[in-house]
Design a protein around this motif. Structure first.
Motif, short mmCIF file in Angstrom:
data_model
loop_
_atom_site.label_atom_id
_atom_site.label_comp_id
_atom_site.label_asym_id
_atom_site.label_seq_id
_atom_site.Cartn_x
_atom_site.Cartn_y
_atom_site.Cartn_z
N CYS A 117 7.44 2.11 -29.47
CA CYS A 117 8.29 0.95 -29.16
C CYS A 117 8.58 0.16 -30.44
O CYS A 117 8.21 -1.02 -30.57
CB CYS A 117 7.61 0.06 -28.12
N ASP A 120 11.47 -2.51 -29.79
CA ASP A 120 11.39 -2.98 -28.40
C ASP A 120 11.95 -4.39 -28.26
O ASP A 120 11.75 -5.24 -29.14
CB ASP A 120 9.94 -2.95 -27.91
N SER A 150 12.31 -4.46 -21.82
CA SER A 150 11.74 -3.27 -22.45
C SER A 150 11.82 -2.07 -21.53
O SER A 150 11.92 -2.20 -20.30
CB SER A 150 10.27 -3.53 -22.80
#
Length: 564
Positions: A117, A120, A150
């Protein structure tokens, strides 16, 4: 003294009898979620768990299964526990039932993962604050929300609440809507008798209880309806009408049934006729002698009064709403000497106010039905009694019946339900031995056999046997345990899971595969040509590894959560 000792012993025995805790008993337990459903009520734990399909909730609030111990399915793998870089993901399972599951410590598995991520988004911006929950008169609340933008695997980037609330104040005064004052008394009638028009009376009320506010925004609403009412004074008498003579008639024969008969020339007092107590015409009605015997005066009705108000403002199923009106035999009254005929007909009339709306009929419960038979033949069950909201049924906007239409009570069969058997895990495979004489065949190229066993556990109270009925498993084999066998190096085996699955010092391992050369062995054994299994760990010789290569690898599992 002996009797006293016996009583003391009985008390000690009664105190020593253990009773199970009182629990909330449920007719269903879901193994996949660990949740209970269809509550029966509060009973002793032992009574609830006479049925292995049931569940119960103790004082700690956890739902537990009454069945034998069994593992739930493994949960899906969790998202990686870090946004970027090395972390771990985990999956879990739970042991439900009375007792411990086999391999009780195998309830958590952990493996490394890599957080991806990097870009993100985390939380989106907060939404604007909502309007205040009050528009006037003090303190209310308002709220705002935000959403996690997310990817589902990166939701740990969104920590904190998704909703916020705060107090808000409205300084505006709330509008005051007008309310009517009580009606005043009726005024006097506008006349003392009924002439060409019927006199009326009035009553008033004011929009002052309270008066609608004019200093608020918005202004208060005015009172609905009229501020005055007018009513006809139909009960008062008619105004008197004095009589006046008409023209003389030609003389005619006298024929009377009372008084003296004369041959008379008459005139009539009919221009107008006296009415409602008005004066008769002055002077004689005849130009000859008058018969003085009085004649009887028959009664005649006055006019009908106005209808009264209806006795109720709405139509009730039990009592009719009616209105009435009256009249009197006074126009004129019948004479007493000689006696005149009374008025014929009714003194009063009444009618039902069928045009009114129906009164609201609030619902009323009918009687409880007898409790149903016990729904189970073993363990505890529920008996149900119902009642209907039909005495009466709510109608015309009436309120429904308050309370419940269903009640239950727990029934006890005092019979334990059948507990079906569950297979245990298979035992480890036995040593591989000769299928003919049971002798050891280690390192010999002779086919053998080996077995493993399992048990049908927990069966009780005439429950069904485990499905399959196979207690033993058999296979053909070669015993290569500790035997020197040439081999060749292959690739790496798969990484193990992280051990331990939580806490410090967790790591995973793998070893390089040394593939044994079993080319000197037949791949099948026996007349049935069953595929052979090579049992045991041989002493493999794959030769030296290339320079710089290793036989085993280990690496730490990082960011492993602590054990809870």
């Amino acid at each position: 003294m002996e009797v006293l000792k016996g009583l003391l012993l009985l008390v000690v025995l009664l105190v020593s009898v253990e009773r199970s805790d009182c629990v909330r008993c449920f007719a269903k337990f879901y193994l996949d979620s660990g949740e209970c459903d269809e509550e029966l009520g509060e009973v002793d734990e032992d009574d609830c768990c006479q049925n292995p399909q049931y569940g119960y909730q103790a004082t700690d609030g956890e739902c537990r299964s009454c069945g034998p111990p069994v593992w739930s399915p493994w949960s899906p793998w969790s998202p990686c526990n870090v946004l970027r870089g090395d972390g771990v993901r985990q999956k879990r399972r739970q042991c439900f039932g009375l007792g411990d599951c086999e391999n009780a410590d195998d309830k958590l598995q952990t493996e490394p993962c890599n957080g991806t991520c990097f870009d993100d988004e985390g939380w989106a911006l907060w939404s604007p604050w909502s309007t205040c929950s009050v528009t006037c008169g003090g303190v209310g609340v308002r709220k705002r929300e935000r959403v996690c933008a997310s990817h589902p695997d990166c939701r740990i980037a969104c920590s904190g609440p998704s909703e916020e609330t705060e107090g808000c104040t409205s300084l505006n005064a709330c509008p005051v809507h007008g309310g009517w004052s009580p009606w005043s008394s009726w005024s006097d009638c506008s006349g003392s008798c009924i002439d060409a028009t019927t006199p009326t009376r009035e009553r008033w009320r004011s929009c002052s209880d309270p008066a609608p506010s004019s200093d608020t925004e918005p202004h208060g609403k005015s009172c609905p309806g009229d501020d005055s009412q007018t009513q006809s004074c139909s009960e008062i008498p008619n105004c008197p009408v004095d009589g006046n003579w008409g023209a003389w008639s030609p003389p005619g024969p006298c024929s009377v049934t009372c008084g003296e008969g004369l041959r008379l020339s008459n005139r009539k007092c009919d221009s107008p006729t006296p009415k409602y107590g008005g004066r008769n015409c002055d002077g004689p009605s005849s130009q000859s002698s008058v018969c003085q015997s009085p004649c009887p005066v028959d009664g005649f009705w006055s006019g009908w009064s106005s209808w009264s108000e209806c006795s109720a403002s709405c139509l009730s199923p039990n009592k009719a709403s009616v209105r009435s009106r009256q009249r009197s035999c006074s126009n004129p009254e019948p004479s007493s000497t000689p006696r005149g005929a009374p008025c014929r007909g009714e003194l009063s009339q009444s009618e039902q106010c069928h045009w009114l709306p129906h009164c609201p009929v609030d619902g009323g419960w009918g009687p409880w039905s007898p409790f149903s038979p016990c729904a189970v033949t073993c363990g505890v069950g529920a008996q149900v009694s119902v009642r209907k909201c039909d005495s009466p049924i709510p109608k015309y906007g009436g309120r429904p019946c308050p309370g419940e239409g269903r009640q239950t009570t727990i029934c006890h069969t005092n019979t334990h339900c059948p507990v079906d058997g569950l297979w245990s895990e298979w035992s480890p495979w036995s040593d591989c031995i000769s299928g003919y004489d049971g002798k050891t065949i280690t390192c010999k190229k002779l086919g053998g056999k080996q077995i493993r066993e399992r048990e049908c556990l927990h069966r009780a109270h005439n429950g069904t046997l485990c499905a399959g009925f196979r207690l033993l498993d058999r296979r053909v084999c070669y015993d290569v345990k500790g035997c020197y066998i040439k081999g060749s190096w292959g690739g790496w085996e798969s990484w193990s899971l992280c051990k331990p699955p939580c806490g410090a010092g967790s790591r995973r391992t793998r070893t390089r595969l040394c593939n044994p050369d079993y080319s000197g062995y037949s791949r099948t054994i026996g007349r049935q040509r069953e595929e052979a299994t090579f049992f045991g760990r041989p002493l493999l010789d794959c030769g030296p590894l290339p320079v710089g290569e290793k036989k085993a690898q280990a690496e730490p599992c990082v960011n492993v959560p602590p054990c809870t």
